[in-house]
Design a protein around this motif. Structure first.
Motif, PDB file in Angstrom:
ATOM      1  N   THR A  48       0.849  -1.192   0.000  1.00  0.00           N
ATOM      2  CA  THR A  48       0.000   0.000   0.000  1.00  0.00           C
ATOM      3  C   THR A  48       0.888   1.247   0.000  1.00  0.00           C
ATOM      4  OG1 THR A  48      -0.074   0.139   2.396  1.00  0.00           O
ATOM      5  CG2 THR A  48      -1.780  -1.200   1.313  1.00  0.00           C
ATOM      6  N   PRO A  49       0.349   2.395  -0.421  1.00  0.00           N
ATOM      7  CA  PRO A  49       1.146   3.622  -0.380  1.00  0.00           C
ATOM      8  C   PRO A  49       1.724   3.917   1.003  1.00  0.00           C
ATOM      9  CG  PRO A  49      -0.777   3.976  -1.742  1.00  0.00           C
ATOM     10  CD  PRO A  49      -0.940   2.624  -1.118  1.00  0.00           C
ATOM     11  N   ALA A  50       0.941   3.714   2.070  1.00  0.00           N
ATOM     12  CA  ALA A  50       1.435   4.005   3.415  1.00  0.00           C
ATOM     13  C   ALA A  50       2.614   3.109   3.774  1.00  0.00           C
ATOM     14  CB  ALA A  50       0.310   3.845   4.432  1.00  0.00           C
ATOM     15  N   ARG A  51       2.494   1.825   3.495  1.00  0.00           N
ATOM     16  CA  ARG A  51       3.582   0.887   3.795  1.00  0.00           C
ATOM     17  C   ARG A  51       4.807   1.203   2.939  1.00  0.00           C
ATOM     18  NH1 ARG A  51       6.828  -1.812   6.944  1.00  0.00           N
ATOM     19  NH2 ARG A  51       7.456  -3.869   6.181  1.00  0.00           N
ATOM     20  N   THR A  52       4.585   1.582   1.703  1.00  0.00           N
ATOM     21  CA  THR A  52       5.694   1.915   0.810  1.00  0.00           C
ATOM     22  C   THR A  52       6.426   3.165   1.298  1.00  0.00           C
ATOM     23  OG1 THR A  52       4.486   0.945  -1.044  1.00  0.00           O
ATOM     24  CG2 THR A  52       6.328   2.380  -1.578  1.00  0.00           C
ATOM     25  N   CYS A  53       5.677   4.153   1.768  1.00  0.00           N
ATOM     26  CA  CYS A  53       6.309   5.350   2.351  1.00  0.00           C
ATOM     27  C   CYS A  53       7.203   4.969   3.523  1.00  0.00           C
ATOM     28  CB  CYS A  53       5.250   6.342   2.821  1.00  0.00           C
ATOM     29  SG  CYS A  53       4.440   7.277   1.501  1.00  0.00           S
ATOM     30  N   ASP A  54       6.704   4.073   4.384  1.00  0.00           N
ATOM     31  CA  ASP A  54       7.493   3.639   5.538  1.00  0.00           C
ATOM     32  C   ASP A  54       8.798   2.975   5.103  1.00  0.00           C
ATOM     33  OD1 ASP A  54       5.595   4.570   7.331  1.00  0.00           O
ATOM     34  OD2 ASP A  54       4.560   2.629   7.484  1.00  0.00           O
ATOM     35  N   LEU A  55       8.737   2.130   4.083  1.00  0.00           N
ATOM     36  CA  LEU A  55       9.925   1.427   3.619  1.00  0.00           C
ATOM     37  C   LEU A  55      10.944   2.396   3.006  1.00  0.00           C
ATOM     38  CD1 LEU A  55       8.265  -1.729   2.007  1.00  0.00           C
ATOM     39  CD2 LEU A  55       9.574  -1.624   4.145  1.00  0.00           C
ATOM     40  N   LEU A  56      10.439   3.392   2.241  1.00  0.00           N
ATOM     41  CA  LEU A  56      11.348   4.381   1.663  1.00  0.00           C
ATOM     42  C   LEU A  56      11.995   5.226   2.754  1.00  0.00           C
ATOM     43  CD1 LEU A  56       9.277   5.543  -1.447  1.00  0.00           C
ATOM     44  CD2 LEU A  56      11.435   4.272  -1.489  1.00  0.00           C
ATOM     45  N   LEU A  57      11.227   5.590   3.783  1.00  0.00           N
ATOM     46  CA  LEU A  57      11.793   6.355   4.888  1.00  0.00           C
ATOM     47  C   LEU A  57      12.863   5.543   5.614  1.00  0.00           C
ATOM     48  CD1 LEU A  57      11.915   8.763   6.793  1.00  0.00           C
ATOM     49  CD2 LEU A  57      10.017   7.741   8.085  1.00  0.00           C
ATOM     50  N   LYS A  58      12.602   4.272   5.860  1.00  0.00           N
ATOM     51  CA  LYS A  58      13.593   3.417   6.531  1.00  0.00           C
ATOM     52  C   LYS A  58      14.883   3.360   5.720  1.00  0.00           C
ATOM     53  CE  LYS A  58      14.361  -1.181   8.482  1.00  0.00           C
ATOM     54  NZ  LYS A  58      15.717  -1.289   7.893  1.00  0.00           N
ATOM     55  N   GLN A  59      14.754   3.247   4.402  1.00  0.00           N
ATOM     56  CA  GLN A  59      15.929   3.217   3.546  1.00  0.00           C
ATOM     57  C   GLN A  59      16.721   4.533   3.685  1.00  0.00           C
ATOM     58  OE1 GLN A  59      16.209   0.413   1.168  1.00  0.00           O
ATOM     59  NE2 GLN A  59      18.344   1.056   1.016  1.00  0.00           N
ATOM     60  N   THR A  60      15.995   5.655   3.781  1.00  0.00           N
ATOM     61  CA  THR A  60      16.651   6.953   3.925  1.00  0.00           C
ATOM     62  C   THR A  60      17.349   7.067   5.275  1.00  0.00           C
ATOM     63  OG1 THR A  60      14.887   7.914   2.572  1.00  0.00           O
ATOM     64  CG2 THR A  60      16.307   9.441   3.751  1.00  0.00           C
ATOM     65  N   LEU A  61      16.677   6.638   6.338  1.00  0.00           N
ATOM     66  CA  LEU A  61      17.279   6.690   7.673  1.00  0.00           C
ATOM     67  C   LEU A  61      18.497   5.787   7.758  1.00  0.00           C
ATOM     68  CD1 LEU A  61      14.018   6.656   9.833  1.00  0.00           C
ATOM     69  CD2 LEU A  61      15.520   8.615   9.391  1.00  0.00           C
ATOM     70  N   ASP A  62      18.434   4.640   7.122  1.00  0.00           N
ATOM     71  CA  ASP A  62      19.596   3.739   7.084  1.00  0.00           C
ATOM     72  C   ASP A  62      20.769   4.386   6.350  1.00  0.00           C
ATOM     73  OD1 ASP A  62      18.149   1.865   8.456  1.00  0.00           O
ATOM     74  OD2 ASP A  62      17.669   0.638   6.690  1.00  0.00           O
ATOM     75  N   GLY A  63      20.443   5.296   5.419  1.00  0.00           N
ATOM     76  CA  GLY A  63      21.488   5.987   4.657  1.00  0.00           C
ATOM     77  C   GLY A  63      21.985   7.250   5.327  1.00  0.00           C
ATOM     78  N   GLY A  64      21.523   7.543   6.535  1.00  0.00           N
ATOM     79  CA  GLY A  64      22.010   8.701   7.278  1.00  0.00           C
ATOM     80  C   GLY A  64      21.021   9.836   7.379  1.00  0.00           C
ATOM     81  N   ALA A  65      20.089   9.971   6.447  1.00  0.00           N
ATOM     82  CA  ALA A  65      19.030  10.998   6.466  1.00  0.00           C
ATOM     83  C   ALA A  65      19.552  12.348   6.938  1.00  0.00           C
ATOM     84  CB  ALA A  65      17.867  10.539   7.339  1.00  0.00           C
ATOM     85  N   PRO A  66      20.466  12.985   6.187  1.00  0.00           N
ATOM     86  CA  PRO A  66      21.024  14.269   6.622  1.00  0.00           C
ATOM     87  C   PRO A  66      20.054  15.441   6.476  1.00  0.00           C
ATOM     88  CG  PRO A  66      21.858  13.713   4.451  1.00  0.00           C
ATOM     89  CD  PRO A  66      21.051  12.523   4.920  1.00  0.00           C
TER      90      PRO A  66
END
Length: 413
Positions: free
Chosen positions: A211-229
């Motif tokens: 779902t869009p909501a779950r997909t947003c969560d996964l993209l955010l996790k990927q960003t946080l794992d990358g440092g999210a500056p």
């Protein structure tokens, strides 16, 4: 027509910033990401103003053309709102925001964009960036000076060349209309996502069909794992598909989800502004970008190069036009010299080469041959005809006319 599909919006401060200057909106027909900038609270206000102005457009439109015009006018109006706010609160001077907006009208997506937030289309397993970044680094890519990969890590990658700010009341906004279809998945995001997660990983997450909501969560996790500056804002819109239609209250995230009239310390120092806009600044961010003299000179020189290219283009174009005109005139003149006519000088009949007309002071005919026939020897009517000239298609035809005139002169004598 109300958009039939599902959507979600999410915004996060990231791991480095102390406040969130991004804003996002997911409604029934309208979807927006705005990435604010300008020091403490300034970016918050700018992106919130953008959402406040645009949310009135979350309604059906008679046509995609009407929607495009309204979207462009609303974004331009946001620039006026920012200028008016700075007029009331000078401590916000230098604030600005990007805007990437998507409106669904029947089977079309209406897109408006300024800045370096992005709109992507995920269709049949392929991810395509629909908008172009209005950044200095993108200009270097477009001119062939650096590669796309080099642009991802360039130290000036967030310097904006076009943005909604307090310096330009009439900003240049990209708008266009695209056909959309069931199964399309649209992604709007700030550079907090696109600057950290590459297209390959984004594609992998979008293709999982959550779902869009779950997909947003996964993209955010990927960003946080990358440092999210930086702040991260994501809006996902599915056209049709298996997910339920989302209706009712729109989802507003980021700074726009809080009351706009926030407290701004009078000691806040505005960031550098002007026709260029620096990297986003957080209130407690001591290492924010300050343009040094060498970089400013590079930007100025780049603009000079653009101006020189424009001048050279105009000069080359003018030379080409003049050359074509001169070539046309030469061809036209050469054609006139293949024509003949019979006329008169003061006393006698003459064969002329060219055409009877002149162009201002330029004569298009010249005397070719004296015939030896006196005008006084011709009958009155014939003499008047010769004096007004007799056209001939060729030299042979002109001489045939002269032979007839000679016979008339001999008969009259």
């Amino acid at each position: 027509m109300i958009f039939q599909g599902s959507s979600a919006a999410l915004s996060h401060t990231g791991k480095v910033r102390s406040n969130n200057q991004d804003s996002g909106y997911a409604g029934s027909n309208l979807f927006v990401v705005a990435d604010g900038m300008g020091g403490h609270a300034g970016g918050d206000v700018a992106s919130s103003l953008a959402i406040r102005r645009l949310e009135d457009l979350d309604r059906p439109f008679a046509s995609s053309g009407d929607a495009e015009r309204s979207l462009r006018e609303a974004i331009t109006g946001t620039a006026g709102d920012i200028i008016a706010m700075v007029g009331r609160r000078p401590e916000l001077s230098g604030m600005g925001t990007t805007v990437s907006a998507l409106m669904m009208v029947d089977q079309h997506a209406v897109i408006a964009h300024i800045g370096d937030s992005r709109v992507y289309l995920f269709r049949e397993g392929q991810l395509t960036q629909i908008t172009a970044d209005h950044t200095f680094v993108q200009r270097l890519v477009d001119s062939g000076r650096i590669t796309v990969e080099e642009a991802r890590y360039h130290p000036r990658r967030s310097v904006l060349m076009r943005v909604l700010g307090d310096m330009d009341p009439d900003p240049e906004v990209d708008t266009f209309i695209m056909a959309t279809q069931p199964g399309d998945r649209w992604l709007l995001c700030s550079d907090g996502l696109s600057g950290v997660v590459d297209d390959a990983h984004t594609t992998k997450i979008l293709s999982q069909g959550f779902t869009p909501a779950r997909t947003c969560d996964l993209l955010l996790k990927q960003t946080l794992d990358g440092g999210a500056p930086d702040n991260v804002t994501i809006v996902i819109v599915d056209v049709g598909g298996p997910h339920p239609v989302v209706t009712g209250t729109p989802t507003i995230v980021g700074s726009a989800s809080t009351p706009l009239d926030i407290d701004v310390p009078s000691s806040a120092r505005p960031g550098w502004t002007g026709w260029l806009h620096p990297n986003r600044q957080a209130a407690n961010e001591p290492t924010h970008f300050e343009p040094d003299a060498e970089f400013l000179e590079e930007l100025i020189e780049e603009d000079r190069r653009r101006a020189r290219r424009r001048r050279i283009g105009w000069i080359v174009g003018a030379v080409v036009v003049i050359a074509l005109m001169m070539g046309g005139l030469v061809l036209a003149y050469n054609w006139t010299q293949t024509r003949f006519f019979v006329g008169a000088d003061e006393t006698s009949v003459v064969i002329y080469r060219g055409v009877q007309q002149d162009i201002g002071p330029i004569a298009l005919s010249s005397e070719y041959e004296q015939t030896g026939i006196d005008l006084a020897d011709l009958p009155e009517f014939t003499r008047q005809t010769v004096e007004t000239t007799i056209s001939a298609g060729s030299l042979t035809e002109a001489r045939e006319i002269v032979d007839r005139l000679r016979r008339q002169a001999e008969a009259a004598g």
